[in-house]
Structure formats: structure tokens, C-alpha cells
Design a protein around this motif. Structure first.
Motif, PDB file in Angstrom:
ATOM      1  N   THR A 183      44.047 -42.159 -43.141  1.00 30.41           N
ATOM      2  CA  THR A 183      43.553 -42.637 -41.898  1.00 30.41           C
ATOM      3  C   THR A 183      42.173 -42.335 -41.858  1.00 30.41           C
ATOM      4  OG1 THR A 183      45.778 -41.785 -40.703  1.00 30.41           O
ATOM      5  CG2 THR A 183      43.577 -42.333 -39.370  1.00 30.41           C
ATOM      6  N   VAL A 184      41.448 -43.444 -41.554  1.00 30.26           N
ATOM      7  CA  VAL A 184      39.931 -43.362 -41.364  1.00 30.26           C
ATOM      8  C   VAL A 184      39.496 -44.274 -40.399  1.00 30.26           C
ATOM      9  CG1 VAL A 184      39.641 -45.500 -42.828  1.00 30.26           C
ATOM     10  CG2 VAL A 184      37.953 -43.943 -42.912  1.00 30.26           C
ATOM     11  N   GLU A 185      38.212 -43.424 -39.629  1.00 32.30           N
ATOM     12  CA  GLU A 185      37.485 -44.358 -38.640  1.00 32.30           C
ATOM     13  C   GLU A 185      36.547 -45.071 -39.438  1.00 32.30           C
ATOM     14  OE1 GLU A 185      34.421 -43.319 -35.205  1.00 32.30           O
ATOM     15  OE2 GLU A 185      34.251 -43.077 -37.315  1.00 32.30           O
ATOM     16  N   ILE A 186      35.909 -46.339 -38.743  1.00 31.93           N
ATOM     17  CA  ILE A 186      34.914 -46.959 -39.159  1.00 31.93           C
ATOM     18  C   ILE A 186      34.371 -47.373 -38.218  1.00 31.93           C
ATOM     19  CG2 ILE A 186      34.294 -49.087 -40.463  1.00 31.93           C
ATOM     20  CD1 ILE A 186      37.015 -48.846 -41.854  1.00 31.93           C
ATOM     21  N   LYS A 187      32.965 -47.308 -37.655  1.00 36.82           N
ATOM     22  CA  LYS A 187      32.066 -47.695 -36.942  1.00 36.82           C
ATOM     23  C   LYS A 187      31.356 -48.743 -37.328  1.00 36.82           C
ATOM     24  CE  LYS A 187      31.192 -42.421 -36.191  1.00 36.82           C
ATOM     25  NZ  LYS A 187      32.048 -42.443 -34.709  1.00 36.82           N
ATOM     26  N   SER A 188      30.921 -49.705 -36.082  1.00 41.76           N
ATOM     27  CA  SER A 188      29.964 -50.631 -36.100  1.00 41.76           C
ATOM     28  C   SER A 188      28.528 -49.783 -36.221  1.00 41.76           C
ATOM     29  CB  SER A 188      30.137 -51.506 -35.149  1.00 41.76           C
ATOM     30  OG  SER A 188      29.769 -51.355 -33.840  1.00 41.76           O
ATOM     31  N   GLY A 189      27.577 -50.822 -35.964  1.00 39.68           N
ATOM     32  CA  GLY A 189      26.289 -50.146 -35.613  1.00 39.68           C
ATOM     33  C   GLY A 189      25.232 -50.585 -36.553  1.00 39.68           C
ATOM     34  N   TYR A 190      25.293 -51.374 -37.549  1.00 41.02           N
ATOM     35  CA  TYR A 190      24.396 -51.938 -38.347  1.00 41.02           C
ATOM     36  C   TYR A 190      24.154 -53.514 -38.233  1.00 41.02           C
ATOM     37  CZ  TYR A 190      24.411 -47.407 -40.924  1.00 41.02           C
ATOM     38  OH  TYR A 190      24.177 -46.231 -41.142  1.00 41.02           O
ATOM     39  N   GLY A 191      24.718 -53.933 -37.000  1.00 41.60           N
ATOM     40  CA  GLY A 191      24.606 -55.337 -36.866  1.00 41.60           C
ATOM     41  C   GLY A 191      23.474 -55.364 -35.746  1.00 41.60           C
ATOM     42  N   LEU A 192      23.782 -54.628 -34.735  1.00 40.35           N
ATOM     43  CA  LEU A 192      22.858 -54.648 -33.613  1.00 40.35           C
ATOM     44  C   LEU A 192      22.394 -55.877 -32.964  1.00 40.35           C
ATOM     45  CD1 LEU A 192      20.245 -51.915 -34.807  1.00 40.35           C
ATOM     46  CD2 LEU A 192      22.199 -51.579 -33.791  1.00 40.35           C
ATOM     47  N   ASP A 193      23.227 -56.760 -32.923  1.00 39.03           N
ATOM     48  CA  ASP A 193      23.549 -58.076 -32.356  1.00 39.03           C
ATOM     49  C   ASP A 193      24.851 -58.291 -32.059  1.00 39.03           C
ATOM     50  OD1 ASP A 193      24.627 -59.166 -34.641  1.00 39.03           O
ATOM     51  OD2 ASP A 193      22.696 -60.389 -35.242  1.00 39.03           O
ATOM     52  N   GLY A 194      25.200 -59.230 -31.223  1.00 40.16           N
ATOM     53  CA  GLY A 194      26.724 -59.725 -30.786  1.00 40.16           C
ATOM     54  C   GLY A 194      27.630 -60.234 -32.146  1.00 40.16           C
ATOM     55  N   ASP A 195      27.070 -60.972 -32.777  1.00 35.53           N
ATOM     56  CA  ASP A 195      27.798 -61.571 -33.838  1.00 35.53           C
ATOM     57  C   ASP A 195      28.066 -60.508 -34.891  1.00 35.53           C
ATOM     58  OD1 ASP A 195      27.786 -64.051 -32.787  1.00 35.53           O
ATOM     59  OD2 ASP A 195      26.295 -64.993 -33.792  1.00 35.53           O
ATOM     60  N   THR A 196      27.181 -59.943 -35.535  1.00 33.88           N
ATOM     61  CA  THR A 196      27.359 -59.045 -36.432  1.00 33.88           C
ATOM     62  C   THR A 196      28.009 -57.616 -36.264  1.00 33.88           C
ATOM     63  OG1 THR A 196      25.344 -59.826 -37.069  1.00 33.88           O
ATOM     64  CG2 THR A 196      26.227 -57.910 -38.463  1.00 33.88           C
ATOM     65  N   GLU A 197      28.059 -57.242 -34.961  1.00 34.75           N
ATOM     66  CA  GLU A 197      28.634 -56.125 -34.411  1.00 34.75           C
ATOM     67  C   GLU A 197      30.096 -56.408 -34.327  1.00 34.75           C
ATOM     68  OE1 GLU A 197      27.859 -52.890 -33.213  1.00 34.75           O
ATOM     69  OE2 GLU A 197      26.170 -53.408 -34.776  1.00 34.75           O
ATOM     70  N   LEU A 198      30.439 -57.682 -33.948  1.00 35.75           N
ATOM     71  CA  LEU A 198      32.020 -58.066 -33.882  1.00 35.75           C
ATOM     72  C   LEU A 198      32.419 -58.360 -35.105  1.00 35.75           C
ATOM     73  CD1 LEU A 198      31.833 -60.304 -30.801  1.00 35.75           C
ATOM     74  CD2 LEU A 198      32.458 -57.938 -30.912  1.00 35.75           C
ATOM     75  N   ALA A 199      31.662 -58.768 -36.111  1.00 31.97           N
ATOM     76  CA  ALA A 199      32.152 -58.955 -37.576  1.00 31.97           C
ATOM     77  C   ALA A 199      32.349 -57.806 -38.270  1.00 31.97           C
ATOM     78  CB  ALA A 199      30.889 -59.779 -38.247  1.00 31.97           C
ATOM     79  N   MET A 200      31.395 -56.742 -37.906  1.00 31.69           N
ATOM     80  CA  MET A 200      31.816 -55.462 -38.691  1.00 31.69           C
ATOM     81  C   MET A 200      32.958 -55.040 -38.177  1.00 31.69           C
ATOM     82  SD  MET A 200      28.144 -53.347 -38.336  1.00 31.69           S
ATOM     83  CE  MET A 200      28.541 -52.293 -39.411  1.00 31.69           C
ATOM     84  N   LEU A 201      33.325 -55.112 -37.004  1.00 30.44           N
ATOM     85  CA  LEU A 201      34.561 -54.519 -36.470  1.00 30.44           C
ATOM     86  C   LEU A 201      35.887 -55.260 -36.974  1.00 30.44           C
ATOM     87  CD1 LEU A 201      33.595 -53.928 -32.695  1.00 30.44           C
ATOM     88  CD2 LEU A 201      33.926 -52.071 -34.370  1.00 30.44           C
ATOM     89  N   ARG A 202      35.704 -56.614 -37.222  1.00 27.05           N
ATOM     90  CA  ARG A 202      36.611 -57.433 -37.776  1.00 27.05           C
ATOM     91  C   ARG A 202      36.826 -56.904 -39.131  1.00 27.05           C
ATOM     92  NH1 ARG A 202      34.499 -61.633 -34.624  1.00 27.05           N
ATOM     93  NH2 ARG A 202      33.295 -62.254 -36.258  1.00 27.05           N
ATOM     94  N   ALA A 203      35.806 -56.757 -39.972  1.00 23.59           N
ATOM     95  CA  ALA A 203      35.894 -56.237 -41.217  1.00 23.59           C
ATOM     96  C   ALA A 203      36.612 -55.258 -41.524  1.00 23.59           C
ATOM     97  CB  ALA A 203      34.680 -56.275 -41.809  1.00 23.59           C
ATOM     98  N   ALA A 204      36.403 -53.905 -40.610  1.00 26.72           N
ATOM     99  CA  ALA A 204      37.143 -52.844 -40.575  1.00 26.72           C
ATOM    100  C   ALA A 204      38.814 -53.247 -40.366  1.00 26.72           C
ATOM    101  CB  ALA A 204      36.651 -52.118 -39.429  1.00 26.72           C
ATOM    102  N   ARG A 205      39.020 -54.116 -39.314  1.00 22.48           N
ATOM    103  CA  ARG A 205      40.344 -54.539 -39.097  1.00 22.48           C
ATOM    104  C   ARG A 205      40.994 -54.878 -40.588  1.00 22.48           C
ATOM    105  NH1 ARG A 205      41.402 -51.516 -35.062  1.00 22.48           N
ATOM    106  NH2 ARG A 205      41.244 -52.306 -32.882  1.00 22.48           N
TER     107      ARG A 205
END
Length: 419
Positions: free
Chosen positions: A149-171
């Protein structure tokens, strides 16, 4: 890595079971007299003496026994939980590391385009598929050591599109590999260059635009804030917490790493799942965390890499009964590590945790830090059969030496992980 199709049910025999069940009265939750675990439908169905296994625990619907797994005397304990990572990002900061060691100042590195801005730039340019591909080796390294089990954070996009892309990548990483991924939205990680001098405007953007969209798309399991003197202040952090609460999302907080600013106590007011770092935590903060059930997540990799000298107040946490977890904080700037076993050694040597505390910190306490304590983190009837087998004479070996230990076997939800 893939999963071997599991014959259900299954029975593990000849095991030494370290349950990490807080109800157990023994160190490591060792279950005396129990050497067998029955698994049905991916969950732990029974624990006990292998000579007295009830037929219902491991007979299938046709009345035939399921598969038998001989642990050969190995320790069987819960799959490891890495409850604080930033492992979805692009690029590297190795050049900055070299520059610092050659005498460059923070300002020199910033003028050369370094620091978090360089990671933001690379992450924005990578695209979602690129983020997945760059993160896969980091995640595989964690899984090879028994992380399930692992937690993955966003936070290196700092704009709408990239923050959501980071979360989708984690999924996507959770779909590609045999691991449970919990995602945390960390839009309030740093101030992006385009918002320089306008921190309140950026928090407005995070709270009214990006976070609601992440929630609408089901991409965030929790919300985090970097509440520090170089991050966001109390008022700004509280606005994020209120926005998260309105969306039904639990909160976490980067707290008291660089100085005391009341971040842990503020997070506890919103019943934060965890407060992380905590080198400068005070008694009021510890008391608030204890009352709220907030887990203290210690991050020895960042302490080590930054050559910090202020140790988190472990005795204070113990005195107030605050659960203590340990995580890698895998990130490019301050903890570029993908070994939770290394963090065990660091937590013991640098922070003076006992081996039992450290191992509890990557199992039961870490599961609590993600709100998953009812599903994973201990070998308990009803929980997922996420199990790791270790052929070591005693469990303290996992904290004592590093580079020597590879799991003999890893099960996730009763399926065997193949590497």
C-alpha cells in the motif's frame, strides 16, 4: 510484475505470525501458538494452530481444500505501507545535489533554474504518460521490499491540468502494479511562479477550481497542505481544510518541519489523518494530535538528506500516546529514496525508535495515517490478505541491517506477486 491467479481459498502453514494487531499484548503482535492463516476471497478468514484448522476456513464450495502455502518457518507479517510519498514527478535534481556539495548556495541554484521550480517545469512538460513511466521504477523499488500500500501526492504541477494529471498517473500506477494506491491532493505545496506575490489568489484557485474538480473526478482520497514558514500560513491552510471538509475529504498536513507554526494543532482541529515531519512539534501540538487521533508520520529520509540536527520529539509523542508512522517521503528535492527498509534503519538510528515501533510505523500506524486501518496494516481476521514473508531469525533484523533482506514471498489480497 504480475499477479499469479490465486486458487481460493488458501491456507498458510508453518508460519511465525507477527500480526501488529494493537490488541495483541506481545511485541510485534506475535501470536503465540498460531502458525496458520486461512484466506478466502482475498481476506484473512482465520488464524490459529495449523493442527486445528476448521474445514470451513479453507474448503471451497465443492468441499475440496484450497491451495496450501508452506511458509517454511518464515515470519509472516502485514504488507508494508508507505504512507507519505511524492513519487509521481518528472526530472531529477541530482545536478543541484552536486552543485550544493561544490559550494553553491540556495540562491545560486535558484538563479540557475533549480529548486522546486525545476521539478514543476519538468513535471508540466512530461505529460500524464510520461509521469507514469518515470514513476514506475520508483514504485517497483518499493514493491520489491514488500510494500503493498502506498500514498502518492500531487504537488509538482501547481496548475490545474498537471495536478489532475499527477493524480490520474497515480491511479494508473495502482492499475498497472499489484499495490493499493491512495492519492492525496497537494495543490497547496508551493507557490507557482505565475502567482509570485499572490499566495491568497493561488489558494483561491486551489480551493475553488482544482480541488473541486479532483473531487468530482474521484481522483483524491485526501487533501494535504505544506503549512510552513516557506509554504502557506495558518489562514491559507485553514481555507484548504474547509474546502476539503465541504467535499467530504479527509486532510493531512506537512507540519512543524522547519519551525513551530501551530500546523499540527490546526490540522488536528480538522481531525487530520496525519501530521508529517514534526521536528519542531511542541506539547500543545502533541496533545491536540492525541485528542484527534492524528498519526505522527516521521520522515527520516528528509531529516538525513537535509542534514537536519533537530530530532522529532519522539518521547513527547510516546508520552501522549500519539501513533507513530514512518515513511520514505520519496521526492526529488529532499528525500530521493525508494527504500522503506532503509527508513526503518534510519528511524531507529537517527530518531531512536525501537524496532517494534519502527515496524509498527510501516504497518498498523501507517495504515491509520491513510485511514485504512480497517482494511490493511495488521494480520487480523477480516482484513485484506496483504502479507509479506521474511526468512530472518528475528524481526529486528529488518531494522538492523540494510541491503540484506528481500521478501521470500509477497501476497496482495491473497494473490502472489511475481517479479
Amino acid at each position: 510484475m504480475s499477479l499469479e491467479p490465486a486458487q481460493d481459498p488458501a491456507l498458510i502453514v508453518n508460519a511465525r505470525i507477527a500480526s501488529f494487531d494493537p490488541a495483541a499484548a506481545t511485541p510485534y503482535g506475535v501470536l503465540d501458538g498460531a502458525d496458520a492463516i486461512a484466506i478466502r476471497h482475498g481476506r484473512i478468514a482465520w488464524l490459529g494452530n495449523g493442527a486445528r484448522v476448521p474445514d470451513a476456513a479453507w474448503m471451497n464450495e465443492a468441499g475440496r481444500p484450497g491451495r496450501c502455502i508452506d511458509a517454511q518457518g518464515a515470519w509472516v507479517m502485514p504488507g508494508l505501507v508507505d504512507c507519505h510519498t511524492h513519487l509521481v514527478y518528472a526530472g531529477t535534481r541530482a545536478r543541484e545535489f552536486e552543485m550544493r556539495l561544490n559550494g553553491a548556495s540556495y540562491e545560486d541554484i535558484a538563479r540557475a533554474g533549480g529548486g522546486i521550480v525545476s521539478t514543476v517545469r519538468a513535471t508540466r512538460a512530461a505529460g500524464e504518460a510520461g509521469l507514469v513511466e518515470q514513476a514506475l521504477p520508483r514504485l517497483r523499488a518499493l514493491l520489491r521490499e514488500g510494500v503493498t500500500t502506498v500514498e502518492i501526492k500531487s504537488g509538482y504541477g501547481l496548475d490545474g491540468d498537471t495536478e489532475l494529471a499527477m493524480l490520474r498517473a497515480a491511479r494508473t500506477l495502482g492499475d498497472r502494479l499489484p499495490v493499493t494506491v491512495r492519492t492525496t491532493f497537494l495543490g497547496a505545496h508551493a507557490l507557482p511562479p505565475e502567482y509570485a506575490g499572490r499566495a491568497d489568489d493561488y489558494i483561491d484557485f486551489v480551493c475553488t477550481r482544482v480541488l473541486p474538480e479532483a473531487a468530482r473526478l474521484g481522483l483524491a482520497d485526501a487533501v494535504d497542505v505544506f503549512h510552513e514558514s516557506i509554504g502557506f500560513d495558518a489562514a491559507q491552510s485553514e481555507r484548504v481544510y474547509r474546502a476539503a471538509a465541504a467535499l467530504g475529504l479527509p486532510v493531512k498536513v506537512h507540519a512543524e518541519q522547519l519551525n513551530l507554526c501551530g500546523a499540527a494543532a490546526l490540522g488536528a482541529r480538522y481531525r487530520a489523518l496525519s501530521a508529517d515531519h514534526l521536528e519542531h512539534l511542541d506539547e500543545a501540538g502533541a496533545r491536540a494530535m492525541a485528542a484527534a487521533g492524528t498519526v505522527a508520520v516521521l520522515l527520516p529520509g528528509a531529516f538525513y538528506f537535509l542534514r537536519d540536527t533537530r530530532v522529532p520529539p519522539v518521547d513527547l509523542l510516546r508520552r501522549h500516546g500519539v501513533p507513530i508512522a514512518v515513511a520514505t517521503d520519496c521526492n526529488p528535492g529532499t528525500s530521493p529514496f525508494t527504500s522503506l527498509l532503509l527508513m526503518l534503519n534510519m528511524a531507529c538510528t537517527l530518531f531512536r525508535l525501537t524496532p517494534a515501533e519502527a515496524l509498527n510505523g510501516v504497518t498498523h500506524a501507517a495504515a491509520r495515517a491513510l485511514g485504512l486501518q480497517e482494511q490493511v496494516g495488521s494480520v487480523t481476521v477480516g482484513k485484506w490478505a496483504d502479507l509479506v514473508f521474511w526468512q530472518v531469525p528475528e524481526l529486528a533484523e529488518l531494522c538492523y541491517s540494510h541491503g540484506m533482506h528481500t521478501p521470500a514471498r509477497i501476497l496482495r489480497r491473497g494473490h502472489e506477486s511475481l517479479f
